[in-house]
Design an enzyme around this catalytic site. Structure first.
Site, short mmCIF file in Angstrom:
data_model
loop_
_atom_site.label_atom_id
_atom_site.label_comp_id
_atom_site.label_asym_id
_atom_site.label_seq_id
_atom_site.Cartn_x
_atom_site.Cartn_y
_atom_site.Cartn_z
N SER A 182 0.84 -1.18 0.04
CA SER A 182 -0.06 0.02 0.14
C SER A 182 0.93 1.23 -0.09
CB SER A 182 -0.93 -0.10 1.20
OG SER A 182 -1.46 1.24 1.39
N TYR B 293 -1.86 0.35 10.28
CA TYR B 293 -1.96 -0.13 8.83
C TYR B 293 -0.56 -0.08 8.09
CZ TYR B 293 -3.99 -0.66 3.86
OH TYR B 293 -4.36 -0.88 2.64
N1 LIG Z 1 -8.81 -0.27 -1.91
C1 LIG Z 1 -7.41 0.33 -1.87
O1 LIG Z 1 -7.74 1.62 -2.07
C2 LIG Z 1 -6.39 -0.12 -1.41
C3 LIG Z 1 -5.18 0.46 -1.40
C4 LIG Z 1 -4.04 -0.04 -1.24
C5 LIG Z 1 -3.93 -1.46 -0.69
N2 LIG Z 1 -5.12 -2.02 -0.90
C6 LIG Z 1 -4.94 -3.59 -0.19
O2 LIG Z 1 -5.44 -4.35 -1.24
C7 LIG Z 1 -5.92 -5.54 -0.61
C8 LIG Z 1 -7.30 -5.87 -1.11
O3 LIG Z 1 -8.31 -4.86 -0.41
P1 LIG Z 1 -9.46 -4.52 -1.13
O4 LIG Z 1 -9.63 -2.92 -1.17
O5 LIG Z 1 -10.19 -5.04 -2.31
O6 LIG Z 1 -10.66 -4.67 0.23
P2 LIG Z 1 -11.96 -5.65 0.49
O7 LIG Z 1 -12.25 -5.30 2.05
O8 LIG Z 1 -12.69 -5.25 -0.59
O9 LIG Z 1 -11.41 -7.26 0.41
C9 LIG Z 1 -10.48 -7.75 1.38
C10 LIG Z 1 -10.87 -9.28 1.40
O10 LIG Z 1 -10.06 -9.77 2.36
C11 LIG Z 1 -10.79 -10.66 3.25
N3 LIG Z 1 -10.39 -10.84 4.41
C12 LIG Z 1 -10.03 -9.80 5.48
N4 LIG Z 1 -9.57 -10.61 6.62
C13 LIG Z 1 -9.20 -11.81 6.33
C14 LIG Z 1 -8.36 -12.69 7.09
N5 LIG Z 1 -8.25 -12.62 8.15
N6 LIG Z 1 -8.35 -13.84 6.46
C15 LIG Z 1 -8.83 -14.16 5.21
N7 LIG Z 1 -9.53 -13.33 4.31
C16 LIG Z 1 -9.68 -11.99 4.70
C17 LIG Z 1 -12.36 -10.05 3.45
O11 LIG Z 1 -13.38 -10.80 3.66
C18 LIG Z 1 -12.25 -9.36 1.91
O12 LIG Z 1 -13.05 -10.38 1.13
C19 LIG Z 1 -5.96 -5.28 1.00
O13 LIG Z 1 -4.61 -6.05 1.18
C20 LIG Z 1 -5.72 -3.79 1.03
O14 LIG Z 1 -4.99 -3.41 2.10
C21 LIG Z 1 -6.24 -1.62 -0.83
#
Ligand SMILES: NC(=O)c1ccc[n+]([C@@H]2O[C@H](COP(=O)([O-])OP(=O)(O)OC[C@H]3O[C@@H](n4cnc5c(N)ncnc54)[C@H](O)[C@@H]3O)[C@@H](O)[C@H]2O)c1
Length: 260
Positions: free
Chosen positions: A141, A154
Site C-alpha cells: 500500500s 495499517y
Molecule cells: N482499496 C484500496 O484503496 C487499497 C489500497 C492499497 C492497498 N489495498 C490492499 O488491497 C487488498 C485488498 O483490499 P480491497 O480494497 O479489495 O478490500 P476488500 O475489503 O474489498 O477485500 C478484502 C478481502 O479480504 C478478506 N479478509 C479480511 N480479513 C481476512 C482474513 N483474516 N483472512 C482471510 N481473508 C480476509 C475480506 O473478507 C475481503 O474479502 C488489501 O490488502 C488492502 O490493504 C487496498
C-alpha cells in the site's frame, strides 16, 4: 492465456481487488483457489467466476490463524495438485491516529496484514521450493510508503510486508521463486470506502496526478504480469499502480498544456 496450466491461491479473493485478480487469473487459464474469511461470499464469487467455464474454487480461511497459510496450500494441492502462484491480498483497513490507537487494534491489523501474509508466503514457499519455481505477489500500500494520517497500524504492517517482499525475494532468488509487491493507489472497494471519508477522497483526488481512483482491474493486470513468465527477471520489486502518486512532489493546479 498467459497462466495456462498454473494453479493460484488468491487470499481475500471474495471481493474487491482480490476478486478482480482471481477473475483475471482464471481468464488467463489458471486454476484459482480463493481463500477468504468470508466463506459464503468466497463460494458465491467462485461460482460466479466458474460460470464462464473457468476453474475457480473457494475455501474459508482466516490468514491470521497460525495454520491458515498451510491450510490454504494443502487445499490448493488437493484441488489442483500444486501451487504455482500465491497472491497475498487479504487485508483490513484501519484509520486511527497513533495517540488513540489501542494495542488490540494495532495487533489485529498487524496480525492480518503482515503476519497473515508471512504465514501464507512461508507455507507457499516451502511448497514451491520442491519444484524450484513459483511466484509470490504481496499487495502492499501507499500507506506503507508514506506517513499518512491515521495509518500507524495499517501503514506499519504494509511497510513490513514490502520489506518482507525484498527479504524473501533475495532468499529465494536462486530457487526459481520470484517475490514481488503491488502498491495500489486508492481503489474504490470496501477497504477503500471504510478508510476514505470525504476529506480523504478529496485529498487523494488532489494528490494523485491522474486525479482519479484506480479500478480493481487495473491492479489485476499488474498481478497477471507478475504471475506470468513475462516478469521472470523482476524480483523483490514493488510495482506502484497508483496514478503517479509515488512520483509526485510539488503539486498545484496547472493551466492546460499549451496555455502557459
Ligand atoms: N482499496 C484500496 O484503496 C487499497 C489500497 C492499497 C492497498 N489495498 C490492499 O488491497 C487488498 C485488498 O483490499 P480491497 O480494497 O479489495 O478490500 P476488500 O475489503 O474489498 O477485500 C478484502 C478481502 O479480504 C478478506 N479478509 C479480511 N480479513 C481476512 C482474513 N483474516 N483472512 C482471510 N481473508 C480476509 C475480506 O473478507 C475481503 O474479502 C488489501 O490488502 C488492502 O490493504 C487496498
Amino acid at each position: 492465456m498467459r497462466l495456462e496450466g498454473r494453479s493460484a491461491i488468491v487470499t481475500g479473493g471474495a471481493q474487491g481487488i482480490g476478486k478482480a485478480i482471481a477473475a483475471a487469473f482464471a481468464a488467463e487459464g489458471a486454476n484459482v483457489l480463493i481463500g477468504d474469511i468470508n466463506g459464503d461470499r468466497a463460494a458465491e464469487t467462485a461460482k460466479e467466476l466458474a460460470s464462464s467455464g473457468e476453474t475457480v474454487r473457494a475455501v474459508r480461511v482466516d490468514v491470521a490463524e497460525a495454520t491458515g497459510g498451510q491450510a490454504l496450500v494443502d487445499a490448493c494441492v488437493e484441488a489442483f495438485g500444486r501451487v504455482d502462484i500465491l497472491v497475498n491480498n487479504a487485508g483490513v483497513g484501519s484509520n486511527v491516529r497513533t495517540v488513540d490507537l489501542t494495542l488490540e487494534e494495532w495487533e489485529r491489523v498487524v496480525r492480518i496484514n503482515l503476519t497473515g501474509a508471512f504465514l501464507c508466503a512461508q507455507a507457499a514457499a516451502r511448497h514451491m521450493l520442491r519444484r524450484k519455481s513459483g511466484k509470490i505477489i504481496n499487495i502492499v500500500s501507499l500507506s506503507g510508503q508514506r506517513g499518512g494520517i491515521g495509518r500507524a497500524a495499517y501503514g506499519s504492517a504494509k511497510a513490513g510486508l514490502e520489506l518482507l517482499t525484498k527479504v524473501m525475494a533475495v532468499e529465494l532468488a536462486e530457487e526459481g521463486i520470484n517475490v514481488n509487491g503491488i502498491v495500489p493507489g486508492p481503489i474504490a472497494t470496501d477497504v477503500g470506502r471504510a478508510m476514505h471519508d470525504p476529506a480523504t477522497v478529496a485529498a487523494y483526488k488532489f494528490l494523485v496526478p491522474q486525479r482519479r481512483y484506480g479500478e480493481p482491474d487495473e491492479i489485476a493486470k499488474a498481478a497477471v504480469f507478475l504471475a506470468s513468465s513475462d516478469s521472470d527477471y523482476v524480483n523483490g520489486h514493488s510495482l506502484n499502480v497508483d496514478g503517479g502518486f509515488q512520483a509526485a512532489g510539488l503539486m498545484y493546479p496547472l493551466p492546460s498544456p499549451g496555455q502557459g
